[in-house]
Design an enzyme around this catalytic site. Structure first.
Site, short mmCIF file in Angstrom:
data_model
loop_
_atom_site.label_atom_id
_atom_site.label_comp_id
_atom_site.label_asym_id
_atom_site.label_seq_id
_atom_site.Cartn_x
_atom_site.Cartn_y
_atom_site.Cartn_z
N HIS A 1 -1.41 6.92 7.87
CA HIS A 1 -0.49 7.87 7.23
C HIS A 1 -1.17 9.23 7.01
O HIS A 1 -0.51 10.27 7.05
CB HIS A 1 -0.04 7.34 5.87
CG HIS A 1 1.09 6.36 5.93
ND1 HIS A 1 2.34 6.69 6.39
CD2 HIS A 1 1.18 5.04 5.58
CE1 HIS A 1 3.15 5.64 6.31
NE2 HIS A 1 2.46 4.61 5.82
N LEU B 1 7.07 1.30 3.47
CA LEU B 1 8.07 1.80 2.53
C LEU B 1 8.78 3.05 3.07
O LEU B 1 9.88 3.37 2.62
CB LEU B 1 7.44 2.09 1.17
CG LEU B 1 6.85 0.85 0.45
CD1 LEU B 1 6.15 1.28 -0.83
CD2 LEU B 1 7.92 -0.18 0.15
N HIS C 1 -3.36 0.79 8.36
CA HIS C 1 -1.99 1.28 8.22
C HIS C 1 -1.96 2.48 7.27
O HIS C 1 -1.36 3.52 7.59
CB HIS C 1 -1.09 0.14 7.71
CG HIS C 1 0.31 0.54 7.43
ND1 HIS C 1 1.38 0.06 8.16
CD2 HIS C 1 0.84 1.40 6.51
CE1 HIS C 1 2.51 0.61 7.69
NE2 HIS C 1 2.20 1.42 6.68
N GLU C 2 -2.61 2.34 6.10
CA GLU C 2 -2.57 3.43 5.11
C GLU C 2 -3.32 4.66 5.61
O GLU C 2 -2.87 5.80 5.40
CB GLU C 2 -3.11 2.96 3.76
CG GLU C 2 -2.34 1.81 3.12
CD GLU C 2 -0.84 2.03 3.08
OE1 GLU C 2 -0.38 3.18 2.97
OE2 GLU C 2 -0.12 1.03 3.18
N GLY D 1 0.84 -1.19 0.00
CA GLY D 1 0.00 0.00 0.00
C GLY D 1 0.87 1.23 0.00
O GLY D 1 2.09 1.16 0.24
NI NI Z 1 3.30 2.71 5.46
#
Ligand code: NI
Length: 176
Positions: free
Chosen positions: A145, A100, A141-142, A46
């Site tokens: 962000h 990432l 998780h995404e 993602g």
């Molecule tokens: Ni992440």
């Protein structure tokens, strides 16, 4: 176009991203194309717009068979704008995560096991899904962000946080 992914320590990853007012705009289409190229180039599960320095509430995710997550169940490729998450129970589940923006590391993070999410796609259609397990984890998780939260901020047991190639030597060759 493949974009550089910001790494933990960059203050832009800690900001709250802004709502998208026109999901069907050319600007959002171009952003999504860059996010897709970048996620695929990095073999990510993602990516959120702030990770490439764009402070808008846009995330993409999807897992077919991902060498970074050999045990993960498939998640359909999704482009989600202005996501809203609603847990469907209080039940939490521990699971390994990577990011990432935090290259080379993995940690165990507690997440809601079941949730409903809602948002729109770049055609302006509403997306609403009830999901669980890894799919629910990826969305949490995404979406984190977009609120300036990186997964290490949610790690509770730091004995289960470390370098991927040390924790999981069998998948040490996996692309980051
Ligand atoms: Ni992440």
């Amino acid at each position: 176009m493949i974009r550089d992914v910001l790494r933990m320590g960059d203050p832009r990853l800690l900001e709250r991203s802004q709502e998208v007012s026109d999901p069907r705009s050319a600007r959002i289409a171009a952003l999504l194309a860059d996010m897709r190229d970048t996620m695929r180039a990095q073999n990510g599960a993602g990516l959120a717009a702030p990770q490439i320095g764009v402070g808008l509430r846009v995330v993409i995710f999807g897992v077919e068979s991902n060498p970074r997550y050999p045990d993960a169940e498939p998640v359909p490729y999704t482009e989600l704008i202005n996501p809203v998450l609603m847990p469907l129970s209080d039940e939490m589940e521990d699971g390994w995560e990577g990011c990432l923006s935090v290259p080379g590391l993995r940690g165990v993070v507690p997440r809601y096991r079941r949730l409903r999410y809602r948002g729109v796609d770049p055609a302006g259609n509403v997306i609403e899904r009830d999901v669980d397990g890894f799919h629910a984890r990826v969305v949490q998780h995404e979406s984190d962000h977009l609120d300036g939260i990186l997964y290490p901020m949610r790690v509770r047991d730091f004995t289960r946080f470390g370098f991927t190639d040390v924790l999981f030597p069998d998948i040490a060759d996996a692309p980051e």
